[in-house]
Scaffold this active site. Sequence first.
Site, PDB file in Angstrom:
ATOM      1  N   ARG A 165       0.846  -1.190   0.000  1.00  0.00           N
ATOM      2  CA  ARG A 165       0.000   0.000   0.000  1.00  0.00           C
ATOM      3  C   ARG A 165       0.886   1.247   0.000  1.00  0.00           C
ATOM      4  O   ARG A 165       1.958   1.251   0.618  1.00  0.00           O
ATOM      5  CB  ARG A 165      -0.886  -0.029   1.250  1.00  0.00           C
ATOM      6  CG  ARG A 165      -1.799   1.167   1.432  1.00  0.00           C
ATOM      7  CD  ARG A 165      -2.888   1.207   0.416  1.00  0.00           C
ATOM      8  NE  ARG A 165      -3.991   2.103   0.795  1.00  0.00           N
ATOM      9  CZ  ARG A 165      -4.837   2.629  -0.087  1.00  0.00           C
ATOM     10  NH1 ARG A 165      -4.748   2.358  -1.374  1.00  0.00           N
ATOM     11  NH2 ARG A 165      -5.812   3.409   0.328  1.00  0.00           N
ATOM     12  N   THR A 202      -9.835   0.287  -9.337  1.00  0.00           N
ATOM     13  CA  THR A 202      -8.763  -0.570  -8.895  1.00  0.00           C
ATOM     14  C   THR A 202      -8.735  -1.749  -9.849  1.00  0.00           C
ATOM     15  O   THR A 202      -9.405  -1.732 -10.869  1.00  0.00           O
ATOM     16  CB  THR A 202      -9.064  -0.947  -7.416  1.00  0.00           C
ATOM     17  OG1 THR A 202      -9.124   0.251  -6.669  1.00  0.00           O
ATOM     18  CG2 THR A 202      -8.089  -1.869  -6.781  1.00  0.00           C
TER      19      THR A 202
END
Lengths: 580, 190
Positions: free
Chosen positions: A119, A394
Amino acid sequence: MRPENGLPAGAALKAAILGLAALLLLACGPMVPAVTQPPADRHAPFDYRARTAMVVAANPLAAEAGRDMLKQGGNAVDAAIAASFALNVAEPFASGLGGGGFMVIYLAKENRVTVIDFRERAPMASTKSMFIDNGQLNRTWRETHGLAVAVPGAPAGWDYALKKYGTRTLAQVSARAIELADKGYPVGPTLSSINKDEYERLLANAGESTVYLNNGLPYETGETFRNPELARTFRLLAAKGVAEFYRGPLARKIIEAVKSKGGIMTLEDLALYKPLEVEPLKGTYRNSTLYTIPPPSSGGLHAIELLNIMENWPVKTWGPNSPQYIHHFAEALRFVFADRERYLADPEFVKVPVSDIADKAYAGRVAARIKPGVVLGAYPFGPFEAKHGRQGNTSHLCVIDPEGNIVALTQSINFFFGSCISPQGTGFLLNDCMDDFSEDPNGLNAPGPRRRPLSSMAPLILFQKGRPVLALGSPGGTRIFSTLDQIILNVLEFGMSLDEAIEAPRFFSFSTAGKAEPVFCESRIPEDVRRTLEQMGHAISMKEAYDKYFGGAQGLLLLRGGKLILGGADSRRDGAGAGY
Amino acid sequence: MKTITLSFLSISLLLGAAGPGFAGSVEVQPPFEQPILLTSAGQSADVQLANVLLKKAGLTFSLAKLASAKDLGNSRTLVLVIGASLKGLGAAGLDMAKEKERVSALFTAAREKSLPVVCLHLGGADRRGEITDALIGEYLPMAKAVLIVKSGNKDGLFTKLCEDKKIPLFEVEKTIDAADALKKIFKPLS
């Protein structure tokens, strides 16, 4: 973490048998060739079938890149990274070098599940009020500005996974993507449509001359998209390693681009970035055990919490997308979002009550509050002791290799085309993941130095009797865990095939500050169902028949002990499978 | 009703080809005048596309995505780009009902000032959908001319609506071709 054996006892047993029976029924379908072609109607449910290995991804070119890596002897991790490089070329608006994500890896020989967290992180100079402009929240700064860019994690995460669990080099796994970027490919309706949607942002940040526009205009379906700049970047990484991205000339280009658009990221921020390998988060639904990612994504935890709540009700009896099913699911989501708003943030900086939120007894108490046929209207967050202190865009892919190793990988650059900032001559786009921090400077999930913004990604692998049976994930922002749980219930409770479960009409709801938001419905949910929901007190907000708002899920269903692999790929985007 | 014959082949006047009244098409002067007020119906990013195309065409215009009657000012033509985007509506703080209210009020104001309205649909097949189609059904019949990217008319929706109301329909193969088409349907500024 090692998957456990054993069926649940007592009342859950009957449901467990029914779930297994549904899977067995699927396994007994007609025999078909190992590789099949999808139907002309892209929305018609279609399960890709294979005997040995398979990749499902949001674009057929990426699925094929992954499959070919498997055929060349690469393992699931090699194939997942090959598909990721290819996605950066073929689906550049959703993921790539300039973003980050999470992957769940099942190592068959070790019977172990692990998670790699790559992330993005906030730059060191981030402050909780960095998006407040003259006393007002500046949304442009969060979305289409240098301040929107968080330190990318994808190159480091892919490299970490490859070095630790793969068998191929960066040069080998990026070769197909380099070829694709150089030669180009015909633009499909999804890329063309999203290119048009984001045109204004692309003009503002990437400029008319960007490779992401065709002579200054969005690409039309059928035109050829090439990205030789990205091919050069991939070649550089392949030759010199990802240190080029974090410490070399590429790093300098990134910082130059971010600063030219008002950002605060520094070379030191890039140099400090490291991916993490962490233990998976574990949950159960009746006889199934699922392994997913822990915070800083809320997605895995809330997928478990939501399933825990749903487990209290006769879901199968209600039927798929029946008024009672949607009502209970939507009400449960509203409680889940109250917890998300109250408790979720980067666990390195905030104590997140993970075990409390994932607790079955807590889910039972939430379920008991929800009334059949009536909207409660108020959704308090869980009464845990306070210990401290939104169009999702995404991409998800799944891989299973001939050894039975599995990767479920979800990654993002946040908004479609991310921040629309592309470092000069690199061909990749930088994320706008700083937008995933709370808008409220005093919120738990407010931006701060090196914090990871809260995500909703939730790649997962589901096991029965200690064996993997389903790998799944989706884009879709805060809709992700709702979408994944709807698919899981469609398979386990309603006996749908995997792609039938993926293509089925979706809905979503949430709460804000404890108040109910509408039920967002794909228009395929019948009018009489919507009317009944309105009579219960739900506001209804209509979406398109197959709306990207609800994500684009990819999954693998493993039957007959993994001897038959079914791949489901979402037609809301360009999902496809490739196997053998 | 006037027939407009454009001198380049990439544009076809479907109505001229389809309707018996068009057997003898005649060349006329471009019917629409500048300056133009450019706005959106549905807040999709296609209005930005139109912005670039009008610039490429060398036309004089002002862009107001959320135009109201007061923005008509000294405009001589209203150009309405039809395309619904829930994201665009959300960013503008609107829902579809409020957007329709705004666009309908703008049509009324344009009619009171005798301003013609030209409707554009630039996104082709990718930009059709239930919500956009509802806007097309509502506003297209009030236009004086319609310019579209051909792939958006595969089901003949634009042809049918334009035939029903005898509205000239211009089709272009690609979005970029719309710049030339726009140039030809507007009179040069004197």
